[in-house]
Design a protein around this motif. Structure first.
Motif, PDB file in Angstrom:
ATOM      1  N   GLN A  32     104.364  -1.507 -28.044  1.00 29.05           N
ATOM      2  CA  GLN A  32     104.459  -2.864 -28.586  1.00 29.05           C
ATOM      3  C   GLN A  32     103.105  -3.386 -29.050  1.00 29.05           C
ATOM      4  N   LYS A  33     102.038  -2.865 -28.443  1.00 32.93           N
ATOM      5  CA  LYS A  33     100.687  -3.286 -28.823  1.00 32.93           C
ATOM      6  C   LYS A  33     100.138  -2.440 -29.975  1.00 32.93           C
ATOM      7  N   GLY A  34     100.966  -1.540 -30.473  1.00 30.77           N
ATOM      8  CA  GLY A  34     100.565  -0.777 -31.651  1.00 30.77           C
ATOM      9  C   GLY A  34      99.878   0.536 -31.373  1.00 30.77           C
ATOM     10  N   LEU A  35      99.845   0.968 -30.123  1.00 31.17           N
ATOM     11  CA  LEU A  35      99.207   2.237 -29.822  1.00 31.17           C
ATOM     12  C   LEU A  35     100.180   3.400 -30.020  1.00 31.17           C
ATOM     13  N   LYS A  36      99.647   4.502 -30.497  1.00 30.24           N
ATOM     14  CA  LYS A  36     100.439   5.730 -30.654  1.00 30.24           C
ATOM     15  C   LYS A  36     100.222   6.572 -29.402  1.00 30.24           C
ATOM     16  N   ILE A  37     101.327   6.906 -28.735  1.00 32.37           N
ATOM     17  CA  ILE A  37     101.205   7.646 -27.489  1.00 32.37           C
ATOM     18  C   ILE A  37     101.880   9.009 -27.594  1.00 32.37           C
ATOM     19  N   MET A 341     110.535  -5.885 -16.146  1.00 32.58           N
ATOM     20  CA  MET A 341     109.729  -6.028 -14.925  1.00 32.58           C
ATOM     21  C   MET A 341     108.270  -5.654 -15.158  1.00 32.58           C
ATOM     22  N   MET A 342     108.059  -4.556 -15.883  1.00 34.29           N
ATOM     23  CA  MET A 342     106.683  -4.124 -16.141  1.00 34.29           C
ATOM     24  C   MET A 342     105.950  -5.122 -17.033  1.00 34.29           C
ATOM     25  N   ALA A 343     106.656  -5.680 -18.005  1.00 34.60           N
ATOM     26  CA  ALA A 343     106.033  -6.679 -18.878  1.00 34.60           C
ATOM     27  C   ALA A 343     105.562  -7.878 -18.065  1.00 34.60           C
ATOM     28  N   LYS A 344     106.287  -8.199 -17.011  1.00 31.98           N
ATOM     29  CA  LYS A 344     105.968  -9.372 -16.201  1.00 31.98           C
ATOM     30  C   LYS A 344     104.930  -9.081 -15.110  1.00 31.98           C
ATOM     31  N   HIS A 345     104.964  -7.865 -14.560  1.00 34.43           N
ATOM     32  CA  HIS A 345     104.193  -7.607 -13.335  1.00 34.43           C
ATOM     33  C   HIS A 345     103.078  -6.572 -13.469  1.00 34.43           C
ATOM     34  N   PHE A 346     102.939  -5.919 -14.642  1.00 29.62           N
ATOM     35  CA  PHE A 346     101.911  -4.889 -14.771  1.00 29.62           C
ATOM     36  C   PHE A 346     100.792  -5.379 -15.682  1.00 29.62           C
ATOM     37  N   LYS A 347      99.531  -5.136 -15.284  1.00 24.30           N
ATOM     38  CA  LYS A 347      98.358  -5.650 -16.001  1.00 24.30           C
ATOM     39  C   LYS A 347      97.958  -4.669 -17.103  1.00 24.30           C
ATOM     40  N   ILE A 348      98.738  -4.667 -18.175  1.00 21.66           N
ATOM     41  CA  ILE A 348      98.518  -3.691 -19.240  1.00 21.66           C
ATOM     42  C   ILE A 348      97.187  -3.916 -19.956  1.00 21.66           C
ATOM     43  N   ASP A 349      96.792  -5.179 -20.150  1.00 21.67           N
ATOM     44  CA  ASP A 349      95.522  -5.446 -20.835  1.00 21.67           C
ATOM     45  C   ASP A 349      94.337  -4.973 -20.006  1.00 21.67           C
ATOM     46  N   GLN A 350      94.437  -5.138 -18.695  1.00 20.74           N
ATOM     47  CA  GLN A 350      93.371  -4.645 -17.826  1.00 20.74           C
ATOM     48  C   GLN A 350      93.274  -3.128 -17.892  1.00 20.74           C
ATOM     49  N   LEU A 351      94.428  -2.452 -17.934  1.00 20.80           N
ATOM     50  CA  LEU A 351      94.429  -0.995 -18.051  1.00 20.80           C
ATOM     51  C   LEU A 351      93.762  -0.561 -19.357  1.00 20.80           C
ATOM     52  N   LEU A 352      94.100  -1.227 -20.454  1.00 20.78           N
ATOM     53  CA  LEU A 352      93.516  -0.871 -21.749  1.00 20.78           C
ATOM     54  C   LEU A 352      92.001  -1.050 -21.733  1.00 20.78           C
ATOM     55  N   THR A 353      91.539  -2.126 -21.119  1.00 20.28           N
ATOM     56  CA  THR A 353      90.092  -2.364 -21.014  1.00 20.28           C
ATOM     57  C   THR A 353      89.421  -1.260 -20.212  1.00 20.28           C
ATOM     58  N   MET A 354      90.051  -0.889 -19.095  1.00 22.05           N
ATOM     59  CA  MET A 354      89.481   0.171 -18.250  1.00 22.05           C
ATOM     60  C   MET A 354      89.437   1.508 -18.984  1.00 22.05           C
ATOM     61  N   LEU A 355      90.424   1.734 -19.870  1.00 24.30           N
ATOM     62  CA  LEU A 355      90.469   2.981 -20.635  1.00 24.30           C
ATOM     63  C   LEU A 355      89.554   2.930 -21.871  1.00 24.30           C
ATOM     64  N   GLY A 356      89.057   1.743 -22.175  1.00 21.96           N
ATOM     65  CA  GLY A 356      88.228   1.603 -23.360  1.00 21.96           C
ATOM     66  C   GLY A 356      89.021   1.607 -24.649  1.00 21.96           C
ATOM     67  N   LEU A 357      90.252   1.133 -24.580  1.00 16.89           N
ATOM     68  CA  LEU A 357      91.127   1.074 -25.756  1.00 16.89           C
ATOM     69  C   LEU A 357      91.283  -0.359 -26.228  1.00 16.89           C
ATOM     70  N   ASP A 358      91.204  -0.546 -27.511  1.00 18.08           N
ATOM     71  CA  ASP A 358      91.388  -1.865 -28.110  1.00 18.08           C
ATOM     72  C   ASP A 358      92.684  -1.834 -28.909  1.00 18.08           C
ATOM     73  N   PRO A 359      93.745  -2.533 -28.426  1.00 23.53           N
ATOM     74  CA  PRO A 359      95.029  -2.458 -29.136  1.00 23.53           C
ATOM     75  C   PRO A 359      94.960  -2.980 -30.561  1.00 23.53           C
ATOM     76  N   VAL A 360      94.094  -3.941 -30.811  1.00 18.57           N
ATOM     77  CA  VAL A 360      93.990  -4.499 -32.153  1.00 18.57           C
ATOM     78  C   VAL A 360      93.464  -3.462 -33.135  1.00 18.57           C
ATOM     79  N   ALA A 361      92.502  -2.660 -32.637  1.00 23.29           N
ATOM     80  CA  ALA A 361      91.857  -1.690 -33.521  1.00 23.29           C
ATOM     81  C   ALA A 361      92.761  -0.509 -33.862  1.00 23.29           C
ATOM     82  N   THR A 362      93.813  -0.333 -33.079  1.00 22.02           N
ATOM     83  CA  THR A 362      94.652   0.843 -33.302  1.00 22.02           C
ATOM     84  C   THR A 362      95.868   0.548 -34.150  1.00 22.02           C
ATOM     85  N   VAL A 363      96.153  -0.734 -34.383  1.00 18.18           N
ATOM     86  CA  VAL A 363      97.349  -1.087 -35.158  1.00 18.18           C
ATOM     87  C   VAL A 363      97.164  -0.654 -36.614  1.00 18.18           C
TER      88      VAL A 363
END
Length: 363
Positions: A32-37, A341-363
């Motif tokens: 949803q944040k535009g990353l290709k996995i 549930m994950m959208a509500k309770h999981f810190k996805i932005d914190q994970l991306l920061t820790m991984l050094g990924l910028d969702p905006v830059a990957t869209v």
């Protein structure tokens, strides 16, 4: 030259902790944040052997379909974990360097993040040098670990995992937390883990739907005969009740349940009728005695499947209990629930920061 994708290894402290749920919910948010996995499970543990000598990893198939991943973003299973492969390894006939093969998991192009699913526990796969700590160390992979909450002693398994994984443990998700325990987990356990260098990326509350099993899965596990409403095997069962008392007690007992499977004797028409008038998703009849036409007719009208098993009550209950303990996510209604549930309770932005990924830059 294209940059190589980042990789994340997902493990669990014990089998059936919710690893697939974590991956499914996380991957959905990343998309949803535009990353290709890309996704892969090096060790196959949920094998379908419909084609001889060609085991298929059912979880990989399910994940690829659910996340709409093209073939090039679904990485190959390196090893089906079964008696044959274990025997070949311990007798010395298999000397494959699986860690070398694993290198392919970290080199796909055109993706931002590779999600690598470990086996059921931290130890599983050690014989092949594919246990989570071995993969993390060999490939320098960050690890997110999921652990099911059973009591405050969840801290023991997480501290042990931290000791095994060291700085490669990026964070943890604690799953299946009862509502009356959530405040304690938030106010005491989470700060304790943080003080010990363990980042908590999510706290997921218990969810009856996610612990439920479909009637169809019970048919499969029990080897049951479906006597009516084979079109309703998608109904979800959240609890199990045994109908072995008098009918008045049974009715009171059943009314306390919700979305039940009720096990009773094929000769107990009174119990069967009482069960059909409550929140019952299926009747499981033991003793191999067919129900009366009245019961079948009523079940047809109420759209409640009736299953017949050639088993005693104790064995039937044990098999159903085991099915609840090994719940999987292959029903669409569960996929939707875990994504919410994950959208509500999981810190996805914190994970991306820790991984050094910028969702905006990957869209």
């Amino acid at each position: 030259m294209p940059k190589s994708a980042k990789s994340l290894l997902i493990g669990s402290s014990e089998a059936y902790s919710g690893k697939s749920a974590l991956i499914l919910g996380m991957a959905h948010q990343l998309q949803q944040k535009g990353l290709k996995i890309a996704y892969g499970k090096p060790i196959g543990t949920c094998l379908s052997e419909n084609v001889p000598n060609q085991p298929i990893e059912e979880d990989v198939q399910f994940m690829a379909q659910t996340l709409n991943l093209p073939d090039e973003r679904v990485l190959p299973m390196l090893l089906p974990l079964n008696e044959a492969t274990i025997c070949r390894r311990i007798t010395g006939s298999d000397t494959t360097n699986y860690q070398q093969r694993l290198q392919s998991y970290t080199t796909p192009t055109g993706v931002d993040l590779v999600l690598i699913e470990g086996a059921g526990t931290l130890e599983e796969g050690k014989l092949f040098d594919l246990a989570v700590p071995q993969m993390a160390q060999a490939l320098d992979l960050p690890v997110v670990l999921v652990s099911r909450f059973r009591s405050a002693l969840v801290v023991d398994s997480l501290l042990a995992a931290k000791a095994r994984l060291g700085d490669q443990l990026m964070g943890v998700l604690i799953n299946d937390i009862p509502p009356d325990q959530m405040a304690i987990v938030e106010s005491q356990i989470q700060p304790f883990l943080l003080r010990h260098g363990i980042e908590v990326l999510g706290l997921l509350p218990s969810n009856d739907l996610l612990r439920s099993v479909s009637v169809g899965e019970l048919v499969h596990q029990l080897g049951a005969e479906v006597l009516c409403r084979p079109d309703r095997l998608d109904l979800m069962v959240e609890s199990l009740k045994i109908g072995a008392m008098n009918v008045n007690s049974a009715l009171e007992y059943f009314r306390k349940g919700r979305n039940m499977a009720i096990v009773t004797g094929g000769d107990r028409a009174d119990i069967q009728l009482a069960a059909l008038e409550t929140s019952t998703q299926c009747l499981i009849l033991t003793g191999h005695m067919p129900p009366s036409p009245t019961i079948l007719s009523r079940a047809e009208d109420l759209e409640i499947p009736i299953l017949s098993v050639d088993l005693d009550t104790l064995t039937t209950v044990e098999i159903v209990d085991r099915a609840f303990g090994q719940v999987r996510l292959h029903e669409p209604i569960k996929v939707q629930a875990i994504q919410q549930m994950m959208a509500k309770h999981f810190k996805i932005d914190q994970l991306l920061t820790m991984l050094g990924l910028d969702p905006v830059a990957t869209v």
